[in-house]
Design an enzyme around this catalytic site. Structure first.
Site, PDB file in Angstrom:
ATOM      1  N   VAL A  58      69.183  -2.332 -10.678  1.00  0.00           N
ATOM      2  CA  VAL A  58      70.312  -2.756  -9.839  1.00  0.00           C
ATOM      3  C   VAL A  58      69.875  -3.822  -8.838  1.00  0.00           C
ATOM      4  O   VAL A  58      70.581  -4.806  -8.615  1.00  0.00           O
ATOM      5  CB  VAL A  58      70.963  -1.548  -9.137  1.00  0.00           C
ATOM      6  CG1 VAL A  58      72.103  -1.993  -8.223  1.00  0.00           C
ATOM      7  CG2 VAL A  58      71.491  -0.559 -10.170  1.00  0.00           C
ATOM      8  N   CYS A  59      68.704  -3.668  -8.262  1.00  0.00           N
ATOM      9  CA  CYS A  59      68.202  -4.677  -7.318  1.00  0.00           C
ATOM     10  C   CYS A  59      67.957  -6.004  -8.034  1.00  0.00           C
ATOM     11  O   CYS A  59      68.283  -7.068  -7.507  1.00  0.00           O
ATOM     12  CB  CYS A  59      66.924  -4.185  -6.643  1.00  0.00           C
ATOM     13  SG  CYS A  59      67.148  -2.697  -5.633  1.00  0.00           S
TER      14      CYS A  59
END
Length: 163
Positions: A58-59
């Site tokens: 996600v990052c």
């Protein structure tokens, strides 16, 4: 204040800055090991991202999506910070062909802790939660989002609408 990690509530270290506040002065370490003082960003709009680690899916998406959306905006400073070592950001950006992001680590001074987003429990305790702050050219916050579920992406459209 708090967030959730996979549905479990986790407290954070304080209150995330809100619209109308000024981005706090922070000293962060860039990928080339030089330092960035956030006050140096005055004169440009800033999209300031804080997250747990570029080595999570996600990052990585957050960094890539913002970089792609803002790649032709020289009036915008796109900044990312986490507790990752600067080398991790260099490796990631090099592999992805990203050259318009200012990637920084908070490992040396922990100045980004003043954003109130350090997770105080759960499996990621001690890391930063996920958030996005958009400022004007004077570093006055125009958009602020501490993402409620750390494993979710931020609201890109809402943030970009304030750039």
């Amino acid at each position: 204040m708090g967030v959730k990690f996979k549905g479990t509530s986790i407290s954070t270290s304080g209150n995330f800055p809100k619209v109308g506040d000024t981005l706090p002065e922070m000293k962060l370490v860039k990928s080339d090991l030089s330092e960035l003082n956030t006050n140096e960003l005055k004169g440009k709009k800033v999209v300031f991202n804080i997250f747990p680690s570029v080595d999570t899916a996600v990052c990585a998406m957050q960094l890539t999506k913002f970089a792609n959306q803002l790649k032709n905006r020289e009036d915008v400073a796109l900044v990312f910070t986490s507790l990752d070592l600067p080398f991790a950001f260099s490796r990631f950006c090099s592999a992805e062909g990203i050259n318009n992001a200012i990637t920084t680590s908070d490992f040396r001074y922990r100045d980004a802790d003043q954003l109130g987003a350090v997770m105080k429990g759960g499996p990621l305790a001690g890391l930063h939660a996920r958030g996005v702050i958009v400022t004007d050219e004077n570093l006055v916050i125009q958009y602020s989002e501490l993402v409620e579920e750390v494993t979710d992406e931020p609201d890109y459209d809402a943030a970009l609408a304030k750039v």
